[in-house]
Design an enzyme around this catalytic site. Structure first.
Site, short mmCIF file in Angstrom:
data_model
loop_
_atom_site.label_atom_id
_atom_site.label_comp_id
_atom_site.label_asym_id
_atom_site.label_seq_id
_atom_site.Cartn_x
_atom_site.Cartn_y
_atom_site.Cartn_z
N SER A 57 0.83 -1.20 0.00
CA SER A 57 0.00 0.00 0.00
C SER A 57 0.86 1.25 0.00
CB SER A 57 -0.90 0.02 1.24
OG SER A 57 -1.54 1.28 1.41
N TYR A 103 -2.51 -1.22 10.26
CA TYR A 103 -2.61 -1.56 8.84
C TYR A 103 -1.33 -1.17 8.08
CZ TYR A 103 -4.25 -1.18 3.96
OH TYR A 103 -4.39 -1.28 2.59
#
Length: 283
Positions: A174, A187
């Site tokens: 990400s 995350y």
């Protein structure tokens, strides 16, 4: 093994794409050139979002797909229909990728159905926004790591005996790994681990002719965002901070996975592609 129905989330993860408005765009944008002709791919989180778009594009390029998903039977059935509409075969496998035994099940069912594994796409993930690090419970921390990075280890370990020279592994990291995210501490930490895992696994497998790469999407419109705890105010302006001023669509990310899966990327391993709306990142 923990039953899926017993899992308790602090939100509605992973979320139904069938209920999302507007609908994410998964449709492949061009005709097939048979870049994955007769290949077999495992795609985790393939019921919706980026995973569905990857499954659809891989099928258009000639691959049969093992659709791995957690809970959303209707979404998984729709992805299966999409793959079959491209003239390819598909199976759906329901379970928790964070459980090691389930990874073994995924591999066994894929080999039983298709006889081999050529491509592993580790796409499944979850996120839980929190404004303060003290708000992150131990249960949430363990769960996020269990899904996002442990699941990748488990699936690669299970698939490794079936991966031959020419196979490809593509992991989903990400933009938050590179930029950080003040509300996604756990995350973004898992995404940093995924990038390190990608680079290290590449070094481990490249001598056997197995390529390992990753894709680091920016803000992409998928069920993960509205169902992952984002506020209505944040969703209203989702993606506007990118240089392109909008969120991306799943079918704008899927071609990066295709490139890394096929022979076009035969001289690439240990690398990360960045479909992120123009955000400049290092490495």
């Amino acid at each position: 093994m923990v039953e899926i129905t017993d899992r308790i989330h602090e939100d509605a993860l992973p979320g139904h794409e069938s209920k999302l408005e507007p609908k994410p765009e998964w449709q492949p944008r061009y005709r097939s050139s048979d870049r994955l002709k007769d290949k077999v791919a495992i795609v985790t989180g393939a019921d919706s979002g980026i995973g569905r778009a990857v499954a659809a594009l891989f099928a258009r390029e000639g691959a049969d797909i093992a659709i791995v998903y957690l809970l959303e039977d209707d979404d998984a059935a729709e992805t299966k229909r999409i793959v079959e509409a491209e003239g390819r075969k598909a199976i759906t496998i329901r379970g928790d990728i964070g459980e090691r035994a389930f990874a073994d099940t995924v591999v066994q069912q894929t080999v039983d159905a298709f006889g081999k594994i050529d491509i592993v796409v580790n796409n499944a993930g979850e996120q839980h926004p929190d404004e303060d690090i003290t708000d992150i419970s131990e249960k949430q921390l363990r769960r996020t790591f269990q899904t996002n990075i442990f699941g990748m280890f488990f699936l690669v370990q299970a698939a490794r005996p079936h991966l031959k020279a020419g196979a490809a592994i593509i992991n989903c990291t990400s933009v938050t790994m590179y930029q950080g995210s003040k509300e996604l501490l756990d995350y973004s930490s898992t995404k940093g681990a995924i990038t390190a895992f990608t680079r290290s696994l590449s070094e481990n497998l490249v001598g056997d002719g197995i390529r390992v790469n990753a894709v680091a999407p920016g803000p992409i419109w998928t069920p993960l965002n509205p169902c992952g705890g984002a506020s209505p105010e944040k969703l209203e302006h989702f993606g506007e901070s990118t240089p392109m001023g909008r969120p991306g669509q799943p079918n704008e990310v899927a071609p990066a996975f295709l490139f890394l899966a096929c022979d076009d990327a035969s001289y690439m391993s240990g690398q990360v592609l960045h479909p992120n709306g123009g955000i400049i990142v290092n490495g």
